[in-house]
Design a protein around this motif. Structure first.
Motif, PDB file in Angstrom:
ATOM      1  N   ASP A   1       0.835  -1.206   0.000  1.00 29.33           N
ATOM      2  CA  ASP A   1       0.000   0.000   0.000  1.00 29.33           C
ATOM      3  C   ASP A   1       0.869   1.255   0.000  1.00 29.33           C
ATOM      4  O   ASP A   1       0.563   2.245  -0.670  1.00 29.33           O
ATOM      5  CB  ASP A   1      -0.915  -0.025   1.223  1.00 29.33           C
ATOM      6  CG  ASP A   1      -2.087   0.931   1.076  1.00 29.33           C
ATOM      7  OD1 ASP A   1      -2.277   1.496  -0.015  1.00 29.33           O
ATOM      8  OD2 ASP A   1      -2.812   1.121   2.072  1.00 29.33           O
ATOM      9  N   VAL A   2       1.961   1.225   0.778  1.00 27.27           N
ATOM     10  CA  VAL A   2       2.888   2.362   0.821  1.00 27.27           C
ATOM     11  C   VAL A   2       3.545   2.569  -0.545  1.00 27.27           C
ATOM     12  O   VAL A   2       3.656   3.696  -1.041  1.00 27.27           O
ATOM     13  CB  VAL A   2       3.971   2.148   1.900  1.00 27.27           C
ATOM     14  CG1 VAL A   2       5.061   3.203   1.793  1.00 27.27           C
ATOM     15  CG2 VAL A   2       3.359   2.184   3.291  1.00 27.27           C
ATOM     16  N   TYR A   3       3.975   1.474  -1.155  1.00 29.48           N
ATOM     17  CA  TYR A   3       4.719   1.550  -2.416  1.00 29.48           C
ATOM     18  C   TYR A   3       3.892   2.207  -3.524  1.00 29.48           C
ATOM     19  O   TYR A   3       4.444   2.937  -4.372  1.00 29.48           O
ATOM     20  CB  TYR A   3       5.136   0.141  -2.846  1.00 29.48           C
ATOM     21  CG  TYR A   3       5.962   0.102  -4.103  1.00 29.48           C
ATOM     22  CD1 TYR A   3       7.345   0.324  -4.056  1.00 29.48           C
ATOM     23  CD2 TYR A   3       5.371  -0.157  -5.337  1.00 29.48           C
ATOM     24  CE1 TYR A   3       8.104   0.287  -5.208  1.00 29.48           C
ATOM     25  CE2 TYR A   3       6.126  -0.191  -6.497  1.00 29.48           C
ATOM     26  CZ  TYR A   3       7.496   0.034  -6.429  1.00 29.48           C
ATOM     27  OH  TYR A   3       8.248   0.000  -7.575  1.00 29.48           O
ATOM     28  N   SER A   4       2.588   1.974  -3.512  1.00 34.00           N
ATOM     29  CA  SER A   4       1.743   2.512  -4.581  1.00 34.00           C
ATOM     30  C   SER A   4       1.689   4.036  -4.578  1.00 34.00           C
ATOM     31  O   SER A   4       1.376   4.653  -5.601  1.00 34.00           O
ATOM     32  CB  SER A   4       0.320   1.959  -4.447  1.00 34.00           C
ATOM     33  OG  SER A   4      -0.262   2.359  -3.203  1.00 34.00           O
ATOM     34  N   GLY A   5       2.035   4.657  -3.438  1.00 37.91           N
ATOM     35  CA  GLY A   5       1.984   6.112  -3.377  1.00 37.91           C
ATOM     36  C   GLY A   5       3.337   6.785  -3.322  1.00 37.91           C
ATOM     37  O   GLY A   5       3.428   7.995  -3.066  1.00 37.91           O
TER      38      GLY A   5
ATOM     39  N   LEU B   1      13.798  -0.141   7.421  1.00 43.64           N
ATOM     40  CA  LEU B   1      12.407   0.310   7.365  1.00 43.64           C
ATOM     41  C   LEU B   1      12.056   1.316   8.445  1.00 43.64           C
ATOM     42  O   LEU B   1      11.265   2.235   8.209  1.00 43.64           O
ATOM     43  CB  LEU B   1      11.460  -0.896   7.462  1.00 43.64           C
ATOM     44  CG  LEU B   1      11.601  -1.958   6.366  1.00 43.64           C
ATOM     45  CD1 LEU B   1      10.671  -3.131   6.648  1.00 43.64           C
ATOM     46  CD2 LEU B   1      11.301  -1.364   5.000  1.00 43.64           C
ATOM     47  N   THR B   2      12.640   1.161   9.639  1.00 46.05           N
ATOM     48  CA  THR B   2      12.244   2.031  10.761  1.00 46.05           C
ATOM     49  C   THR B   2      13.274   3.109  11.074  1.00 46.05           C
ATOM     50  O   THR B   2      13.228   3.692  12.160  1.00 46.05           O
ATOM     51  CB  THR B   2      11.992   1.187  12.028  1.00 46.05           C
ATOM     52  OG1 THR B   2      13.224   0.577  12.451  1.00 46.05           O
ATOM     53  CG2 THR B   2      10.962   0.098  11.769  1.00 46.05           C
TER      54      THR B   2
ATOM     55  N   ASP C   1      13.709   0.828  -0.776  1.00 45.45           N
ATOM     56  CA  ASP C   1      13.473   0.315   0.579  1.00 45.45           C
ATOM     57  C   ASP C   1      12.181  -0.489   0.632  1.00 45.45           C
ATOM     58  O   ASP C   1      12.106  -1.523   1.312  1.00 45.45           O
ATOM     59  CB  ASP C   1      13.399   1.470   1.582  1.00 45.45           C
ATOM     60  CG  ASP C   1      14.729   2.174   1.771  1.00 45.45           C
ATOM     61  OD1 ASP C   1      15.763   1.618   1.315  1.00 45.45           O
ATOM     62  OD2 ASP C   1      14.742   3.276   2.350  1.00 45.45           O
ATOM     63  N   SER C   2      11.167  -0.025  -0.071  1.00 42.64           N
ATOM     64  CA  SER C   2       9.886  -0.726  -0.093  1.00 42.64           C
ATOM     65  C   SER C   2      10.012  -2.082  -0.778  1.00 42.64           C
ATOM     66  O   SER C   2       9.418  -3.073  -0.328  1.00 42.64           O
ATOM     67  CB  SER C   2       8.828   0.119  -0.806  1.00 42.64           C
ATOM     68  OG  SER C   2       8.598   1.329  -0.123  1.00 42.64           O
ATOM     69  N   VAL C   3      10.782  -2.142  -1.860  1.00 44.39           N
ATOM     70  CA  VAL C   3      10.994  -3.414  -2.545  1.00 44.39           C
ATOM     71  C   VAL C   3      11.696  -4.400  -1.618  1.00 44.39           C
ATOM     72  O   VAL C   3      11.336  -5.590  -1.559  1.00 44.39           O
ATOM     73  CB  VAL C   3      11.812  -3.201  -3.832  1.00 44.39           C
ATOM     74  CG1 VAL C   3      12.247  -4.542  -4.431  1.00 44.39           C
ATOM     75  CG2 VAL C   3      11.006  -2.407  -4.847  1.00 44.39           C
ATOM     76  N   PHE C   4      12.692  -3.917  -0.881  1.00 43.93           N
ATOM     77  CA  PHE C   4      13.373  -4.770   0.089  1.00 43.93           C
ATOM     78  C   PHE C   4      12.382  -5.280   1.135  1.00 43.93           C
ATOM     79  O   PHE C   4      12.395  -6.469   1.499  1.00 43.93           O
ATOM     80  CB  PHE C   4      14.500  -3.995   0.769  1.00 43.93           C
ATOM     81  CG  PHE C   4      15.089  -4.714   1.956  1.00 43.93           C
ATOM     82  CD1 PHE C   4      15.942  -5.785   1.773  1.00 43.93           C
ATOM     83  CD2 PHE C   4      14.783  -4.313   3.252  1.00 43.93           C
ATOM     84  CE1 PHE C   4      16.486  -6.451   2.864  1.00 43.93           C
ATOM     85  CE2 PHE C   4      15.315  -4.979   4.340  1.00 43.93           C
ATOM     86  CZ  PHE C   4      16.167  -6.052   4.150  1.00 43.93           C
TER      87      PHE C   4
END
Length: 269
Positions: free
Chosen positions: A122-126, A189-190, A135-138
């Motif tokens: 959901d994050v990656y789509s935006g 991520l964090t 980072d999202s792909v990882f």
């Protein structure tokens, strides 16, 4: 509102049973099946509600009370449904996860990884920033692989898959590998500039703004579940070792006892 109104009515009805014997009793109506149907409805209702409320940029991140109370409502519904299921002789969570010490940890890792996977998708789509997309792909690869491994070992515990052996070194090695990657995942991520710097706040990187998501909480949950699996495996191995030593000692005593009896018989002759 729906959950509150129905729950309040059931509490009033349940309390009225103590006042009059002829009052409607939800616990015995249709042999308790009516109560079970209500609990299943509440659980499904709150699963859908949590997905909507805590999605990226959802209303839950405007106030922490909304976020935590939503998850608490879902957990309470599942907990109550589990109590009802156990009281009716249907399988409960305790029975479902009692096959080994590590099985509950694999369940938590599986469910937590699925939540992280859906949230990061959901994050990656935006996203528009290249660094945040990487980072999202990882995170997608990590949570996807983690859910697959956890699901695999759950099936192994129920003997749908015979390899590897439950409680063997392969289980420990895979848990340790996943734990290592989740440590790296927490770092990526964090972090302050990561996609899950906190629960409700957003991080800014150049022109990118990222709303709150479930990634922060459930990344830590996955990490802790991996730690639990490793520790539980160690405890299980220690217990198995002690039991093996005890069995070996008992068998040696039986053998020595049998030899003493034969010697006594020969002496008597």
């Amino acid at each position: 509102i729906v959950t509150f109104v129905i729950s309040l009515l059931l509490l009033i009805i349940d309390y009225s049973c103590f006042l009059t014997a002829d009052a409607f009793n939800v616990h015995t109506f249709f042999d308790g099946k009516f109560e079970g149907v209500l609990l299943i409805f509440f659980a499904l209702w709150w699963i859908i509600g949590v997905i909507i409320i805590t999605r990226v940029g959802g209303v839950a991140y405007h106030a922490s009370n909304i976020y935590f109370s939503s998850w608490l409502s879902l957990v309470t519904c599942i907990y109550t449904l589990n109590l009802w299921s156990g009281s009716k002789g249907i399988i409960s969570i305790q029975e479902l996860t009692s096959l080994s010490l590590t099985l509950p940890g694999w369940y938590v890792l599986f469910l937590g990884s699925l939540v992280v996977l859906g949230s990061i998708a959901d994050v990656y789509s935006g996203l528009e920033t290249k660094d945040l997309k990487s980072d999202s792909v990882f995170g997608l690869i990590l949570s996807g692989a983690s859910s697959v491994v956890a699901g695999y070992f759950i099936l192994v515990h129920y003997r749908f898959i015979s390899v590897p052996k439950i409680g063997g070194l392969i289980e420990l090695m895979m848990a340790a590998i996943i734990l290592t990657f989740w440590i790296l995942g927490l770092v990526v991520l964090t972090s302050e500039s990561g996609i899950a710097a906190s629960i409700s706040n957003y991080c800014k990187q150049e022109i990118a703004e990222i709303s709150g998501s479930n990634v922060y909480i459930f990344s830590w949950l996955c990490f802790l579940s991996c730690c639990n699996i490793v520790l539980r495996w160690n405890s299980s191995y220690a217990m198995s070792f002690v039991q093996a030593v005890q069995r070996r000692g008992e068998s040696e005593q039986d053998v020595s006892g049998g030899k003493d009896d034969e010697e006594n018989d020969d002496f008597a002759i």
